[in-house]
Design a protein around this motif. Structure first.
Motif, PDB file in Angstrom:
ATOM      1  N   TYR A 182       0.845  -1.190   0.000  1.00  0.00           N
ATOM      2  CA  TYR A 182       0.000   0.000   0.000  1.00  0.00           C
ATOM      3  C   TYR A 182       0.888   1.251   0.000  1.00  0.00           C
ATOM      4  CZ  TYR A 182      -3.394   3.501   1.492  1.00  0.00           C
ATOM      5  OH  TYR A 182      -4.176   4.618   1.578  1.00  0.00           O
ATOM      6  N   GLY A 183       0.722   2.101  -0.983  1.00  0.00           N
ATOM      7  CA  GLY A 183       1.500   3.330  -1.077  1.00  0.00           C
ATOM      8  C   GLY A 183       2.943   3.125  -1.515  1.00  0.00           C
ATOM      9  N   ARG A 184       3.270   1.936  -2.045  1.00  0.00           N
ATOM     10  CA  ARG A 184       4.653   1.656  -2.439  1.00  0.00           C
ATOM     11  C   ARG A 184       5.142   2.603  -3.529  1.00  0.00           C
ATOM     12  NH1 ARG A 184       8.297  -2.922  -1.899  1.00  0.00           N
ATOM     13  NH2 ARG A 184       6.850  -3.495  -0.251  1.00  0.00           N
ATOM     14  N   ASP A 185       4.222   3.038  -4.399  1.00  0.00           N
ATOM     15  CA  ASP A 185       4.634   3.909  -5.506  1.00  0.00           C
ATOM     16  C   ASP A 185       5.128   5.280  -5.036  1.00  0.00           C
ATOM     17  OD1 ASP A 185       2.063   4.385  -4.623  1.00  0.00           O
ATOM     18  OD2 ASP A 185       1.417   5.244  -6.521  1.00  0.00           O
ATOM     19  N   SER A 186       4.814   5.657  -3.807  1.00  0.00           N
ATOM     20  CA  SER A 186       5.260   6.961  -3.305  1.00  0.00           C
ATOM     21  C   SER A 186       6.474   6.840  -2.379  1.00  0.00           C
ATOM     22  CB  SER A 186       4.114   7.650  -2.552  1.00  0.00           C
ATOM     23  OG  SER A 186       3.706   6.862  -1.440  1.00  0.00           O
ATOM     24  N   GLU A 187       6.951   5.623  -2.168  1.00  0.00           N
ATOM     25  CA  GLU A 187       8.112   5.431  -1.299  1.00  0.00           C
ATOM     26  C   GLU A 187       9.406   5.774  -2.033  1.00  0.00           C
ATOM     27  OE1 GLU A 187       8.253   1.612   0.563  1.00  0.00           O
ATOM     28  OE2 GLU A 187       6.142   1.652   1.117  1.00  0.00           O
ATOM     29  N   GLN A 242      12.609  -5.366  -2.857  1.00  0.00           N
ATOM     30  CA  GLN A 242      12.438  -3.983  -2.423  1.00  0.00           C
ATOM     31  C   GLN A 242      12.692  -2.993  -3.567  1.00  0.00           C
ATOM     32  OE1 GLN A 242      11.378  -3.292   0.766  1.00  0.00           O
ATOM     33  NE2 GLN A 242      11.220  -5.528   0.846  1.00  0.00           N
ATOM     34  N   GLY A 243      13.111  -3.528  -4.721  1.00  0.00           N
ATOM     35  CA  GLY A 243      13.442  -2.671  -5.853  1.00  0.00           C
ATOM     36  C   GLY A 243      12.248  -2.044  -6.537  1.00  0.00           C
ATOM     37  N   ASP A 244      11.029  -2.380  -6.099  1.00  0.00           N
ATOM     38  CA  ASP A 244       9.843  -1.777  -6.723  1.00  0.00           C
ATOM     39  C   ASP A 244       9.368  -0.529  -5.988  1.00  0.00           C
ATOM     40  OD1 ASP A 244       8.815  -2.879  -4.436  1.00  0.00           O
ATOM     41  OD2 ASP A 244       7.257  -4.072  -5.420  1.00  0.00           O
ATOM     42  N   LYS A 245      10.123  -0.111  -4.976  1.00  0.00           N
ATOM     43  CA  LYS A 245       9.741   1.118  -4.274  1.00  0.00           C
ATOM     44  C   LYS A 245       9.824   2.309  -5.222  1.00  0.00           C
ATOM     45  CE  LYS A 245      11.112  -0.293   0.389  1.00  0.00           C
ATOM     46  NZ  LYS A 245      12.008  -0.004   1.540  1.00  0.00           N
ATOM     47  N   GLY A 246       8.785   3.138  -5.193  1.00  0.00           N
ATOM     48  CA  GLY A 246       8.745   4.301  -6.072  1.00  0.00           C
ATOM     49  C   GLY A 246       8.277   3.987  -7.476  1.00  0.00           C
ATOM     50  N   LYS A 247       7.909   2.730  -7.745  1.00  0.00           N
ATOM     51  CA  LYS A 247       7.454   2.324  -9.079  1.00  0.00           C
ATOM     52  C   LYS A 247       5.930   2.297  -9.135  1.00  0.00           C
ATOM     53  CE  LYS A 247      11.758   1.246 -10.192  1.00  0.00           C
ATOM     54  NZ  LYS A 247      12.567   2.049 -11.124  1.00  0.00           N
ATOM     55  N   GLN A 248       5.422   2.366 -10.356  1.00  0.00           N
ATOM     56  CA  GLN A 248       3.987   2.255 -10.555  1.00  0.00           C
ATOM     57  C   GLN A 248       3.532   0.802 -10.345  1.00  0.00           C
ATOM     58  OE1 GLN A 248       1.809   4.898 -11.040  1.00  0.00           O
ATOM     59  NE2 GLN A 248       3.719   5.938 -10.436  1.00  0.00           N
ATOM     60  N   ILE A 263       2.012  -1.502 -12.037  1.00  0.00           N
ATOM     61  CA  ILE A 263       2.309  -2.514 -13.050  1.00  0.00           C
ATOM     62  C   ILE A 263       3.782  -2.907 -13.010  1.00  0.00           C
ATOM     63  CG2 ILE A 263       2.728  -0.820 -14.883  1.00  0.00           C
ATOM     64  CD1 ILE A 263       1.087  -4.312 -15.244  1.00  0.00           C
ATOM     65  N   GLU A 264       4.654  -1.924 -12.743  1.00  0.00           N
ATOM     66  CA  GLU A 264       6.090  -2.220 -12.610  1.00  0.00           C
ATOM     67  C   GLU A 264       6.349  -3.028 -11.347  1.00  0.00           C
ATOM     68  OE1 GLU A 264       8.701   1.326 -14.258  1.00  0.00           O
ATOM     69  OE2 GLU A 264       7.054   2.125 -13.031  1.00  0.00           O
ATOM     70  N   GLN A 265       5.622  -2.699 -10.280  1.00  0.00           N
ATOM     71  CA  GLN A 265       5.761  -3.458  -9.038  1.00  0.00           C
ATOM     72  C   GLN A 265       5.429  -4.933  -9.283  1.00  0.00           C
ATOM     73  OE1 GLN A 265       3.372  -1.736  -5.894  1.00  0.00           O
ATOM     74  NE2 GLN A 265       3.943   0.355  -6.491  1.00  0.00           N
ATOM     75  N   PHE A 266       4.372  -5.157 -10.041  1.00  0.00           N
ATOM     76  CA  PHE A 266       3.939  -6.528 -10.314  1.00  0.00           C
ATOM     77  C   PHE A 266       5.036  -7.318 -11.015  1.00  0.00           C
ATOM     78  CE2 PHE A 266       2.206  -9.605 -13.322  1.00  0.00           C
ATOM     79  CZ  PHE A 266       1.498 -10.436 -12.464  1.00  0.00           C
ATOM     80  N   PHE A 267       5.616  -6.753 -12.073  1.00  0.00           N
ATOM     81  CA  PHE A 267       6.618  -7.485 -12.847  1.00  0.00           C
ATOM     82  C   PHE A 267       7.914  -7.674 -12.046  1.00  0.00           C
ATOM     83  CE2 PHE A 267       3.996  -6.158 -16.537  1.00  0.00           C
ATOM     84  CZ  PHE A 267       3.779  -7.428 -17.059  1.00  0.00           C
ATOM     85  N   ILE A 268       8.279  -6.693 -11.241  1.00  0.00           N
ATOM     86  CA  ILE A 268       9.476  -6.840 -10.400  1.00  0.00           C
ATOM     87  C   ILE A 268       9.274  -7.956  -9.380  1.00  0.00           C
ATOM     88  CG2 ILE A 268      10.841  -5.721  -8.587  1.00  0.00           C
ATOM     89  CD1 ILE A 268      10.520  -3.097 -10.179  1.00  0.00           C
TER      90      ILE A 268
END
Length: 372
Positions: A22-27, A168-174, A176-181
């Motif tokens: 939750y909120g990972r895209d803003s981290e 943890q490399g998906d922090k700050g990602k959208q 869809i990018e989080q999903f693939f990572i």
């Protein structure tokens, strides 16, 4: 897709969504410095890879154990400043080289070391190859085998720890990018853990022989020359193809139990050796060896060069030998080193096939077979 804050997170971490993605895209994204620090900590792990029954004998000191002998092998091929050429595989170097693996000068004190044995067991297990001239003895071949397998387990277990950072490399990602990572990280972790389980099973057979519960369970092929070998290596691989380009194991199928081949090349008492070892009765490994041996002796070194650089990272090169190579020969070695790094450019069937590029500088004079 909307997920309730108190539902389990979609990434299978087992945590609630509000405590995970939750909120990972803003981290804040992980920095290069944080990644490098994490990578360096992994490389400093300390353990002793003897079976549990022998751990009570361990000394308190875990040492930087050489998987390739410093005195006999590395110094024999080093330049005047005691450096050899090898791969420095760490995040700092990969960032600098933009992901390309390149040969660099490494001091013989640092080359091919890992913190995988205590001082007592490093001495007791490997003195037969470190303190005595190699004499084609079974106990020496076994010691080489055991050390190579321990080093590979150490590396694989480090990869599992690295995969946690990858997640943890998906922090700050959208999203869809989080999903693939996360998908990539999970698949990578599954593959590495499977490899660890398989290697652990392989090592358990070596542990049985180490403790005297079994005997003569290993086969060895020893290639010998009166001159030091300019390319030294210590590694283990489950070969996918043989020297004719035939697919012999489908490692993409995780239900397949692979057959492994352990291989070492080194110098001892002024002579050069390549030792290939496998479990007795394993037909795939035996068949692979047979495709190596069908060639004339003067062609064997070229085959070994393709094999060593194509499948092993723990390989070290004589600077003088490297400088003697032509540009096409150097390009071939560089391509072999990068083989498999980019799966979209890698043609596994052609990895070991003769492409007309020959390598000289070492010639097999004697061939010894043990237990086969």
């Amino acid at each position: 897709m909307k997920i309730g804050r108190n539902m389990k997170c979609w990434c299978d971490s087992g945590k609630k969504y509000k405590h995970c993605h939750y909120g990972r895209d803003s981290e804040k994204s992980i920095t290069k410095g944080e990644a490098i620090t994490h990578s360096n900590k992994i490389a400093q792990r300390k353990c002793c890879y003897v079976p549990d029954a022998l751990k009570e004998e361990c000394s308190k000191k875990i040492i930087n154990a050489h998987t390739i002998s410093k005195s006999g092998s590395l110094i024999a091929i080093a330049d005047s400043t005691n450096h050899v050429l090898g791969l420095k595989i760490n995040l700092s170097n990969l960032f600098k080289s933009e992901g390309k693996l390149v040969l660099e000068k490494i001091g013989v004190n640092q080359a091919s070391t890992f913190k995988g044995f205590c001082s007592h067991h490093d001495k007791s297990l490997f003195s037969c190859v470190e303190d005595q001239p190699f004499a084609n003895e079974e106990d020496q071949c076994f010691a080489l085998m055991y050390r190579s397998v321990a080093k590979e387990l150490y590396a694989k277990e480090g990869s599992v720890i690295s995969s946690e950072l990858l997640k943890q490399g998906d922090k700050g990602k959208q999203p869809i990018e989080q999903f693939f990572i996360q998908k990539f990280a999970a698949n990578n972790q599954l593959g590495v853990q499977t490899a660890i389980d398989e290697l652990s099973e392989f090592k358990s057979k070596l542990d049985e022989q180490l403790q005297g519960h079994t005997t003569n369970e290993m086969c060895h092929l020893i290639l010998e020359s009166s001159a030091p070998i300019p390319v030294v290596v210590s590694s283990i691989v489950a070969p996918i193809t043989d020297f004719n380009g035939n697919l012999i194991q489908d490692l993409g199928d995780l239900s397949v139990v692979p057959e492994y081949l352990v291989f070492n090349s080194f110098s001892s008492d002024g002579k050069g050796y390549a030792v290939l070892s496998w479990l007795k009765g394993e037909s795939i490994a035996q068949g692979f060896i047979e495709t190596l041996l069908v060639s004339a002796k003067e062609e064997l070194f070229t085959k070994l060069v393709r094999f060593f650089y194509g499948v092993a990272e723990n390989t070290f090169t004589s600077p003088a030998w490297w400088d003697s190579l032509s540009e096409p020969q150097k390009k071939k070695v560089e391509n072999l080193i990068m083989s498999g790094v980019n799966p979209f450019e890698f043609e596994v069937e052609s990895l070991l096939i003769d492409d007309g590029i020959r390598f000289t500088g070492w010639e097999v004079e004697n061939i010894t077979k043990i237990n086969f």
